[in-house]
Design an enzyme around this catalytic site. Structure first.
Site, short mmCIF file in Angstrom:
data_model
loop_
_atom_site.label_atom_id
_atom_site.label_comp_id
_atom_site.label_asym_id
_atom_site.label_seq_id
_atom_site.Cartn_x
_atom_site.Cartn_y
_atom_site.Cartn_z
N HIS A 1 -15.35 9.97 -11.10
CA HIS A 1 -13.75 9.82 -10.74
C HIS A 1 -13.54 8.35 -11.66
CE1 HIS A 1 -10.72 10.31 -7.77
NE2 HIS A 1 -11.34 8.87 -7.12
N ASP B 1 -14.23 14.87 -12.99
CA ASP B 1 -14.21 14.62 -11.45
C ASP B 1 -14.39 15.70 -10.87
OD1 ASP B 1 -13.49 13.31 -9.71
OD2 ASP B 1 -11.63 12.33 -10.09
N SER C 1 -7.67 7.03 -7.78
CA SER C 1 -8.10 7.37 -6.57
C SER C 1 -6.08 7.60 -5.28
CB SER C 1 -9.12 7.33 -6.27
OG SER C 1 -9.88 8.39 -5.01
#
Length: 709
Positions: A687, A655, A580
């Site tokens: 994600h 995602d 991320s």
């Protein structure tokens, strides 16, 4: 003395019993279960009493205790509990459901959309509410007799007599009632707010009609299909939110007159104790100015602006008002540079600043109306630790209630608290204390769950540079470390806002065990918390404003320069891994450090911030239109030509947090520049990569370093 004995015990066990190697199955599948410290699951207080309960994992029973007795006065096994559920036509459970105490005798819980009340004195289910099977976002009222919930985009509630009321009837699926808004930023976790006496129901209404539809590819059908997610990108159209107040007696709804602009943010929704008012923080889209406003709950009109706060960079109201009596409340603010508590009266007059110093209050714990003592967790001892304090609201005399170096989590009631403590050397100790700080007893001293494994316990470091803030770092050496040898280094990085990776706590969980796995394979694993991360004050947090990636890379390189001073570090073999924001940082380190890093693995990486969501991006970067240079400087597509090492990017194809487009565009740019890039999509994952596929992911990550670094 007890602390020293516990520490000696764990060190002795570690030295004398480490023989087993962590497997990848241990890392991925066992790290949160069999290899985690023992715990007292669901440990909490019985409402209105000094009795407490927890789930006994060894006997698989719900045990209820008085504070002065080591034996439970009430207990029910999971087998017995399932017999009760079967009587209500509810299926058997493999573990106890999440329980919430109602009063001195009862709990409520929800199983398969059935709301049930269990009386532990009678050992019977005494109430049952059957909810629709497709309901979600459940919110139980304060009397535990009614449940509000959503079905699709509409809001309903069902009372204790199983009467259901539909509050909204919206056919437009892009207009949502009773759901969390603003993509869960600003501390928002829900969209339904019962009033204290349950006469009203406040709720969010979110209109997403104007927000762009983002395509999410479904590859399971023939041919593939597209599902659309409402995803507001930086600088684009954002959704519009209002707040409704439903009167359960009149069956009428009014909306708070929150006014314009429509794309402002509404957070910190709080009822006054007398139900007459609703308080809301109105934050402008630039996120540098908010007003705390009091509204009349009967007609939705603005009663008063209590106060306002501005900042040249950003403000971030995240916490509802905390009422300590009918006319006074506490408010969190970083207005003096650190997160502290302020007392106000209900008309918005500042009474006093309660906590103050170059440290942060991280959690409000509780308030005693008898002693006027306020209890909170702070970083006063060190940003690496969490300790419990109490402060008298009148005299402001303060007392530290936890002393063992490490991380303390607190479960509080009016007279006692539980302290759940861990540190780098102690897995978990749970103790009962009186609220003035004297210990009553230990409830649990966990054994070391990895005492038989080859584990390298982390070292915490402080990296100093004159004129620069200290940076805290963590160093994990190979398990068979030899100071005369040279070792490659994997830098694990997150580096983004609302994060802290380096702290004095027990090591467990998937990431921590992966670090250990790689340490046993002969790698040093290093982490440093750069500027932009949390719990170090506003200046430290805001240092990256409008230039995400630049300051963080500078600080990560301070860590690298420290590593280069160590005789046992191979400075030609640096790698980086993160997910991320950490994927963004890993890719940045590969591209923006003059080939310092040889290998990188980035998961779910942000590549170009203009493709990320409005709320988060605009807080830290403003908009692409107002800050073109900042967006250009942080856009990793502009640095692809610098890629000379081995970089693996992985991404979930579904995602909806960091959309797949980020890394796909990176592959396109690498192709056009004839740059070697390794890439792996995880089909239908969002994600993160969960379930059995996580085993594949961590094998892939590990092997990438083993083969290339």
């Amino acid at each position: 003395m007890k602390k020293l004995l516990i520490l000696f015990y764990f060190v002795f066990i570690t030295i004398n019993a480490q023989t087993k190697s962590l497997t990848m199955e241990d890392v991925v599948l066992n790290s949160y279960y069999s290899l985690s410290p023992k715990d007292l699951q669901q440990l909490n207080w019985i409402s209105g009493t000094n009795n407490y309960y927890y789930i006994n994992s060894e006997s698989q029973s719900l045990d209820i205790f008085a504070v002065n007795n080591d034996k439970p006065f009430s207990s029910i096994s999971l087998t017995e509990f399932n017999v009760l559920l079967n009587k209500e036509n509810v299926k058997n459970l493999n573990r106890f459901p999440r329980l919430t105490s109602i009063n001195k005798n009862t709990f409520y819980f929800v199983v398969d959309s059935v709301y049930l009340v269990y009386d532990f004195n009678q050992k019977e289910i005494v109430n049952k509410i059957i909810l629709p099977s497709n309901c979600s976002n459940l919110e139980v009222d304060n009397s535990s007799k009614a449940i509000a919930y959503t079905i699709d985009n509409n809001l309903f509630y069902t009372d204790s007599e199983n009467k259901t009321v539909q509050i909204s009837s919206e056919s437009n699926k892009n207009i949502l009632f009773g759901q969390s808004v603003h993509r869960n930023e600003f501390g928002i976790t829900k969209g339904i707010f019962w009033s204290p006496q349950n006469n009203y129901l406040a709720f969010y209404r979110m209109d997403q009609t104007m927000v762009t539809d983002y395509p999410i590819l479904d590859l399971s059908s023939l041919p593939a299909t597209v599902e659309y997610d409402k995803y507001p990108m930086a600088g684009g159209k954002s959704h519009e939110v209002t707040i409704g107040i439903y009167n359960l007696k009149t069956n009428k709804t009014v909306y708070l007159e929150t006014g314009l602009p429509k794309d402002q943010y509404l957070t910190c929704v709080t009822w006054s104790p007398d139900e007459k008012y609703v308080f809301v923080a109105l934050l402008n889209r630039d996120q540098n100015h908010y007003k705390l406003v009091k509204y009349d709950a009967t007609n939705g009109k603005k009663a008063k602006v209590l106060f306002e706060e501005n900042n040249s960079k950003f403000v971030e109201p995240e916490n509802p008002l905390i009422f300590i009596d009918d006319s006074h409340f506490l408010w969190f603010s970083k207005r003096d540079g650190y997160n502290h508590l302020y007392e106000y009266d209900i008309n918005g007059n500042l009474v006093k600043q309660i906590t103050k110093g170059t440290w942060e209050v991280t959690d409000y714990i509780g308030f005693s109306s008898k002693t006027k003592n306020l209890f909170y967790i702070s970083t006063e001892q060190s940003p690496l630790e969490r300790h419990l304090y109490c402060i008298n609201m009148e005299s402001l005399n303060k007392k530290q209630l936890t002393t063992e170096e490490g991380t303390h989590q607190i479960v509080f009631n009016d007279e006692y608290f539980f302290d759940k403590f861990s540190s780098l050397s102690i897995p978990r100790v749970i103790s009962l204390y009186k609220n003035e700080g004297s210990k009553v007893k230990d409830l649990l001293i966990s054994d070391n769950p990895v005492k038989e494994y080859l584990i390298s316990y982390p070292k915490l470091l402080t990296i100093k540079n004159e004129g620069m803030p200290d940076l805290y770092a963590r160093l994990i050496l190979p398990t068979n470390f030899d100071s005369t040898k040279k070792y490659p280094v994997i830098v694990y990085v997150y580096g983004g806002p609302h994060s802290q990776e380096v702290s004095n706590r027990w090591i467990w969980g998937r990431y921590d065990f992966w670090f250990q796995y790689m340490a046993e394979k002969g790698y040093i694993v290093f982490t440093v918390d750069n500027r932009g991360t949390s719990f170090r004050g506003l200046e430290f947090e805001q240092a990256t404003f409008r230039q995400l990636g630049s300051i963080e890379v500078e600080d990560q390189m301070r860590g690298v320069n420290y590593l280069k001073t160590l005789s046992y570090v191979d400075s030609t073999r640096f790698g980086a891994y993160g997910w991320s924001y950490g994927g963004f940082m890993t890719t940045s380190l590969m591209l923006r450090t003059n080939n310092t890093f040889k290998v990188g693995v980035g998961g779910g990486a942000v590549i170009d911030w203009k493709y990320y969501e409005v709320m988060y991006t605009e807080r830290y970067m403003d908009t692409p239109q107002s800050n073109p240079d900042g967006f250009n400087n942080s856009n990793l597509l502009n640095y692809v030509n610098n890629l000379n090492g081995k970089l693996l990017l992985v991404h979930g194809t579904s995602d909806n947090t960091v959309v797949w487009q980020h890394t796909l565009l990176f592959t396109q740019k690498a192709t056009s520049l004839n740059k070697a890039l390794d890439y792996f999509p995880y089909v239908h994952h969002t994600h993160g990569v969960s379930g059995k596929d996580a085993l594949h992911l961590y094998n892939k990550i590990s092997n990438y370093f083993l083969n290339n670094l």
